[in-house]
Write an enzyme that holds these catalytic residues in place. Structure first.
Site, short mmCIF file in Angstrom:
data_model
loop_
_atom_site.label_atom_id
_atom_site.label_comp_id
_atom_site.label_asym_id
_atom_site.label_seq_id
_atom_site.Cartn_x
_atom_site.Cartn_y
_atom_site.Cartn_z
N GLY A 104 0.71 -1.27 0.12
CA GLY A 104 0.15 -0.10 -0.05
C GLY A 104 0.78 1.26 0.04
N GLY A 106 2.18 2.56 -2.74
CA GLY A 106 2.21 3.11 -4.10
C GLY A 106 3.59 2.84 -4.98
N ASP A 154 2.60 -0.79 -14.44
CA ASP A 154 3.08 -1.57 -13.19
C ASP A 154 3.73 -2.81 -13.54
OD1 ASP A 154 2.30 0.80 -12.12
OD2 ASP A 154 0.75 -0.10 -10.78
#
Ligand code: GLA
Length: 367
Positions: A104, A106, A154
């Site tokens: 979490g 990023g 990503d």
């Protein structure tokens, strides 16, 4: 045993699902999975993670379906489903996952987990995927199993990262270009605000929908095909919020191409200015920043070039997570201490700071 890295995006935020350009790099933080064949010949994969209690047992003889939203093993589960859908069935196994990518934060811990799983499954099943196909399989796992309608950045960077290179990715043609970045005089300093970001919560999907609406009203396939002129002429037709979302995307795609050019030319001042402009656009037009990310950028900007800061912006989806600063390498130690102290004073939250060189993408550590 397989590993896949997290990432920071140097620039090109919320452009991937608009067919635009992104410029991320893999970082020296990894998710590692070790697996051994199940001793008793059972057809289940047992998954454990050092970050979670208990084990998930995946029965390979049953049709797979997503576990309830929020279950950590939905990511590997979705990747296993992707291999099964291609007719590649792994045997039963016991697997353990460990990650140095903060969850979490990023930094794409989810993509790192998906890509590490896919890299392991390539060895377990003997099905070696083409890198693009591998990234797309992982993205599909995230869409269908984790319920997050992410773009392709990503997973692509976690698969394709190369040491000392940024990846300029054309998200329309999916053509990657590695851009060398190895000047020892500069470094990328990453500040985790330690405000957890949560992208499955609807804001991300809402931004995507607003971009699609803008493209429709502008009469283009995606915002990649729009220009600042076209947008200005159509201003009257667009809801003011949708107009600002489009203005961010159109300008960010342009900035990303300019940034890649600046990196090629080792023009760090220009890259730094583009990073600040990107942050302002994400904060004001796209509205995905938060007070803590803004605080890091303001602190960095306050220190300025004399103190060794060249540029700074939020990175990743937003609403918390990390900021990335382009800094003079020799100033890293002083800067880290100053940013940490000022940030804590302003927010009462302890940040985590680290430097990373552009790192290599996923690898098999042991076959
Ligand atoms: C998240 C998504 C990416 C991208 C970024 C914003 O990280 O997973 O696909 O859209 O947000 O640039």
């Amino acid at each position: 045993m397989a590993a896949a890295p997290g990432r920071v995006n140097v620039i090109g935020e919320h452009t991937d699902y608009n067919d635009g350009f992104v410029l991320p790099m893999a970082i020296e933080l990894y998710t590692v999975i070790a697996a051994a064949p199940a001793a008793d010949g059972r057809q289940t994969i047992q998954l454990r993670s050092t970050a979670a209690h208990g084990a998930a047992a995946i029965d390979l003889d049953q049709p797979l379906k997503p576990a309830p939203k929020g279950a950590w093993f939905n990511y590997p589960l979705g990747v296993i489903a992707g291999f099964l859908a291609r007719g590649a069935k792994p045997g039963g196994a016991d697997a353990l996952i460990h990650s140095t990518v903060p969850l979490g934060g990023g930094l794409s811990s989810s993509a790192a987990l998906e890509v590490a799983t896919a890299t392991l499954l390539e060895v377990m099943t003997g099905l070696k995927l083409d890198p693009v196909d591998k990234a797309l399989l992982c993205q599909k796992a995230e869409h269908e199993y984790a319920g997050m309608p992410c773009g392709i950045m990503d997973q692509f960077i976690s698969v394709m990262g190369r040491q000392d290179h940024l990846l300029l990715l054309d998200c329309r043609s999916r053509k990657p270009e590695l851009v060398p970045m190895r000047d020892p005089a500069v470094a990328l300093l990453i500040t985790n605000t330690n405000v957890k970001h949560e992208l499955t919560g609807g804001q991300y999907a809402q931004r995507r929908a607003q971009c699609e609406q803008a493209a429709r009203l502008l009469g283009v396939t995606s915002l990649r095909d729009a220009t600042a002129d076209l947008l200005a002429r159509a201003r009257g037709k667009l809801d003011p919020v949708v107009y600002r979302r489009a203005r961010h995307v159109i300008s960010e795609i342009e900035r990303t191409l300019q940034a890649a050019q600046a990196v090629r030319a080792s023009n760090w001042t220009t890259l730094g200015q583009l990073m600040y402009a990107s942050h302002a656009s994400l904060r004001d037009d796209y509205q995905v920043s938060c007070a803590e990310l803004d605080a890091v950028v303001e602190i960095a900007q306050g220190i300025g070039p004399k103190g060794g800061v060249i540029g700074c912006r939020m990175t990743g989806g937003g609403f918390g997570g990390c900021a990335v600063a382009l800094v003079r390498a020799e100033a890293v130690a002083d800067l880290s201490a100053k940013v940490a102290a000022d940030y804590e004073k302003r927010t009462r939250i302890k940040p985590s700071l680290f430097v990373s060189r552009p790192a290599a993408g996923a690898t098999v550590l042991q076959g």
